[in-house]
Write an enzyme that holds these catalytic residues in place. Structure first.
Site, PDB file in Angstrom:
ATOM      1  N   GLU A   9       5.207  62.060  51.033  1.00  0.00           N
ATOM      2  CA  GLU A   9       4.161  61.480  51.886  1.00  0.00           C
ATOM      3  C   GLU A   9       2.798  61.448  51.205  1.00  0.00           C
ATOM      4  O   GLU A   9       2.031  60.498  51.338  1.00  0.00           O
ATOM      5  CB  GLU A   9       4.037  62.272  53.202  1.00  0.00           C
ATOM      6  CG  GLU A   9       5.110  61.979  54.223  1.00  0.00           C
ATOM      7  CD  GLU A   9       6.353  62.834  54.062  1.00  0.00           C
ATOM      8  OE1 GLU A   9       6.562  63.390  52.962  1.00  0.00           O
ATOM      9  OE2 GLU A   9       7.113  62.949  55.039  1.00  0.00           O
ATOM     10  N   GLY A  25      10.474  61.949  56.142  1.00  0.00           N
ATOM     11  CA  GLY A  25      10.987  62.151  57.499  1.00  0.00           C
ATOM     12  C   GLY A  25      12.459  62.539  57.513  1.00  0.00           C
ATOM     13  O   GLY A  25      12.926  63.237  58.421  1.00  0.00           O
ATOM     14  N   ALA A  72      10.944  58.056  56.572  1.00  0.00           N
ATOM     15  CA  ALA A  72      10.571  57.144  57.652  1.00  0.00           C
ATOM     16  C   ALA A  72      10.407  55.741  57.070  1.00  0.00           C
ATOM     17  O   ALA A  72      10.142  55.583  55.879  1.00  0.00           O
ATOM     18  CB  ALA A  72       9.273  57.618  58.286  1.00  0.00           C
ATOM     19  N   GLU A 119      12.588  66.093  56.926  1.00  0.00           N
ATOM     20  CA  GLU A 119      12.211  66.754  58.195  1.00  0.00           C
ATOM     21  C   GLU A 119      13.409  66.794  59.152  1.00  0.00           C
ATOM     22  O   GLU A 119      13.648  67.794  59.820  1.00  0.00           O
ATOM     23  CB  GLU A 119      11.030  66.024  58.841  1.00  0.00           C
ATOM     24  CG  GLU A 119       9.763  66.193  58.017  1.00  0.00           C
ATOM     25  CD  GLU A 119       8.564  65.487  58.624  1.00  0.00           C
ATOM     26  OE1 GLU A 119       8.609  64.248  58.759  1.00  0.00           O
ATOM     27  OE2 GLU A 119       7.587  66.169  58.949  1.00  0.00           O
TER      28      GLU A 119
HETATM   29  C1  HXC Z   1      11.480  51.500  53.998  1.00  0.00           C
HETATM   30  C2  HXC Z   1      12.735  51.832  52.111  1.00  0.00           C
HETATM   31  C3  HXC Z   1      12.407  53.197  52.102  1.00  0.00           C
HETATM   32  C4  HXC Z   1      11.563  53.687  53.157  1.00  0.00           C
HETATM   33  C5  HXC Z   1      13.693  52.807  50.428  1.00  0.00           C
HETATM   34  N1  HXC Z   1      13.531  51.629  51.056  1.00  0.00           N
HETATM   35  N2  HXC Z   1      13.006  53.765  51.045  1.00  0.00           N
HETATM   36  N3  HXC Z   1      12.272  50.992  53.045  1.00  0.00           N
HETATM   37  N4  HXC Z   1      11.122  52.798  54.074  1.00  0.00           N
HETATM   38  N5  HXC Z   1      11.220  54.963  53.270  1.00  0.00           N
HETATM   39  C6  HXC Z   1      14.123  50.347  50.675  1.00  0.00           C
HETATM   40  C7  HXC Z   1      13.465  49.746  49.447  1.00  0.00           C
HETATM   41  O1  HXC Z   1      12.273  49.067  49.793  1.00  0.00           O
HETATM   42  C8  HXC Z   1      14.548  48.828  48.958  1.00  0.00           C
HETATM   43  O2  HXC Z   1      14.542  47.658  49.745  1.00  0.00           O
HETATM   44  C9  HXC Z   1      15.820  49.587  49.271  1.00  0.00           C
HETATM   45  O3  HXC Z   1      15.474  50.527  50.293  1.00  0.00           O
HETATM   46  C10 HXC Z   1      16.364  50.336  48.062  1.00  0.00           C
HETATM   47  O4  HXC Z   1      15.342  51.162  47.568  1.00  0.00           O
HETATM   48  P1  HXC Z   1      14.848  51.130  46.026  1.00  0.00           P
HETATM   49  O5  HXC Z   1      13.436  51.624  46.009  1.00  0.00           O
HETATM   50  O6  HXC Z   1      15.113  49.802  45.411  1.00  0.00           O
HETATM   51  O7  HXC Z   1      15.844  52.191  45.375  1.00  0.00           O
HETATM   52  P2  HXC Z   1      15.562  53.126  44.111  1.00  0.00           P
HETATM   53  O8  HXC Z   1      14.861  52.371  43.024  1.00  0.00           O
HETATM   54  O9  HXC Z   1      16.861  53.775  43.798  1.00  0.00           O
HETATM   55  O10 HXC Z   1      14.546  54.245  44.629  1.00  0.00           O
HETATM   56  C11 HXC Z   1      14.975  55.146  45.639  1.00  0.00           C
HETATM   57  C12 HXC Z   1      13.749  55.910  46.193  1.00  0.00           C
HETATM   58  C13 HXC Z   1      12.654  54.893  46.613  1.00  0.00           C
HETATM   59  C14 HXC Z   1      13.192  56.815  45.064  1.00  0.00           C
HETATM   60  C15 HXC Z   1      14.200  56.778  47.337  1.00  0.00           C
HETATM   61  O11 HXC Z   1      13.281  53.915  47.450  1.00  0.00           O
HETATM   62  C16 HXC Z   1      11.521  55.512  47.358  1.00  0.00           C
HETATM   63  O12 HXC Z   1      10.638  56.125  46.768  1.00  0.00           O
HETATM   64  N6  HXC Z   1      11.483  55.318  48.702  1.00  0.00           N
HETATM   65  C17 HXC Z   1      10.412  55.793  49.536  1.00  0.00           C
HETATM   66  C18 HXC Z   1      10.528  57.277  49.743  1.00  0.00           C
HETATM   67  C19 HXC Z   1       9.368  57.808  50.602  1.00  0.00           C
HETATM   68  O13 HXC Z   1       8.195  57.652  50.238  1.00  0.00           O
HETATM   69  N7  HXC Z   1       9.717  58.415  51.745  1.00  0.00           N
HETATM   70  C20 HXC Z   1       8.720  58.958  52.642  1.00  0.00           C
HETATM   71  C21 HXC Z   1       8.344  57.927  53.652  1.00  0.00           C
HETATM   72  S1  HXC Z   1       6.988  58.473  54.659  1.00  0.00           S
HETATM   73  P3  HXC Z   1      14.637  46.205  49.083  1.00  0.00           P
HETATM   74  O14 HXC Z   1      14.518  45.264  50.251  1.00  0.00           O
HETATM   75  O15 HXC Z   1      13.559  46.097  48.098  1.00  0.00           O
HETATM   76  O16 HXC Z   1      16.023  46.181  48.450  1.00  0.00           O
HETATM   77  C22 HXC Z   1       7.705  59.492  55.770  1.00  0.00           C
HETATM   78  C23 HXC Z   1       6.774  60.051  56.816  1.00  0.00           C
HETATM   79  C24 HXC Z   1       7.483  60.843  57.872  1.00  0.00           C
HETATM   80  O17 HXC Z   1       8.860  59.749  55.743  1.00  0.00           O
HETATM   81  C25 HXC Z   1       6.601  60.987  59.067  1.00  0.00           C
HETATM   82  C26 HXC Z   1       7.309  61.613  60.252  1.00  0.00           C
HETATM   83  C27 HXC Z   1       8.515  60.922  60.759  1.00  0.00           C
END
Ligand code: HXC
Length: 258
Positions: free
Chosen positions: A132, A109, A66, A112
């Site tokens: 999460e 998400g 998400a 999911e």
């Molecule tokens: C918003 C995101 C994002 C996310 C990545 N980006 N994941 N933006 N929401 N979930 C963005 C980064 O900020 C970055 O933007 C660009 O995408 C590239 O990501 P990087 O982090 O630079 O890439 P990398 O170093 O290769 O790392 C990849 C990654 C990391 C390991 C997947 O991006 C990461 O940990 N992302 C978050 C994963 C996460 O926590 N997902 C769960 C979310 S909570 P910029 O502008 O800096 O280039 C959730 C709740 C669900 O899903 C609830 C129900 C729907």
């Protein structure tokens, strides 16, 4: 056909394709994207030209979860007021088979969303996980429920408690995947499986899907009653008459979905 901002869709050879398309942010699922996915799925569900729906991601991965930017400042009341998870509930009402094709990350998400698919293929670079917990939250769109049903309590808790990422091989081992394939042929293999399903009589596929989903949440007795009714119902279809007649006449059946 594509009036969407966050996804791409098209129909080809009886298959309806939905591709998540915000590659700059690893296809982070914002509310607009989820609404578009649901709209596209429901549109395909009503379209007789579509037999199977395929969900995938553009760019480096399926999706990284998400959209954290969108969620960061939300309050509990915002989430309740927006009632955003009702969109996710609608996925369960889609009658046609949905096949997910995952490459790269399917996190949070996005995992999911992958778990909402009926069948799931992954390339050998795929990484799954529920990070999460690392953000001070937990899955909210069915993750704890669907993962536990598929992988069992022990593994589900390990993955959910630690937020660790795990490989396609591990996902396969715990019943989450149908197939692991090389990245270059992920779409090709997904299409091949989808086409095999698309050749079958649509009403049989529809009632099989309904019956299997029913079996997940009911007693054996209740699920078998449900299965029996669906079995009987198929005998009022033209495709049942055609399928059995074709067998008897030693020819190929011509199914029409009626
Ligand atoms: C918003 C995101 C994002 C996310 C990545 N980006 N994941 N933006 N929401 N979930 C963005 C980064 O900020 C970055 O933007 C660009 O995408 C590239 O990501 P990087 O982090 O630079 O890439 P990398 O170093 O290769 O790392 C990849 C990654 C990391 C390991 C997947 O991006 C990461 O940990 N992302 C978050 C994963 C996460 O926590 N997902 C769960 C979310 S909570 P910029 O502008 O800096 O280039 C959730 C709740 C669900 O899903 C609830 C129900 C729907």
């Amino acid at each position: 056909m594509n009036n969407y901002e966050y996804i791409e869709t098209n129909v080809e050879n009886s298959l309806g394709f939905i591709a998540l398309n915000r590659p700059k942010v690893l296809n982070a699922l914002n509310r607009g994207m989820v609404a578009e996915i649901l709209d596209a799925m429901e549109t395909f569900d009503r379209n007789d030209d579509v037999k199977v729906i395929i969900l995938s991601g553009r760019g480096r991965c399926f999706a990284a979860g998400a959209d954290i930017d969108e969620m960061a400042d939300a309050t509990a009341i915002d989430l309740e007021r927006l009632n955003q998870f009702t969109d996710w509930d609608r996925i369960a009402w889609i009658k046609k088979p949905i096949i997910g094709a995952v490459h790269g990350f399917a996190l949070g998400g996005a995992f999911e969303l992958a778990l909402c698919c009926d069948l799931l293929l992954a390339s050998n670079d795929a990484e799954f996980g529920f990070p999460e917990v690392l953000l001070g939250v937990m899955p909210g769109a069915g993750g704890t429920v669907r993962l536990t049903k598929l992988a069992g309590k022990t593994k589900a808790m390990e993955w959910l408690f630690t937020g660790m990422r795990f490989s396609a091989n591990e996902a396969m081992q715990y019943g989450i995947l149908n197939r692991i394939v090389a990245k270059e042929v992920l779409m090709e293999e997904t299409i091949r499986l989808a086409q095999q399903i698309a050749l079958q009589p649509p009403l049989s596929i529809r009632f099989i899907k309904e019956s299997v989903l029913k079996a997940i949440d009911s007693s054996i007795y209740e699920a078998m009653q449900f299965e029996r009714k669906n079995f009987s119902l198929l005998f009022s279809s033209k495709d049942q008459k055609e399928g059995m007649q074709a067998f008897l006449e030693k020819r190929k059946a011509n199914f029409t979905g009626r």
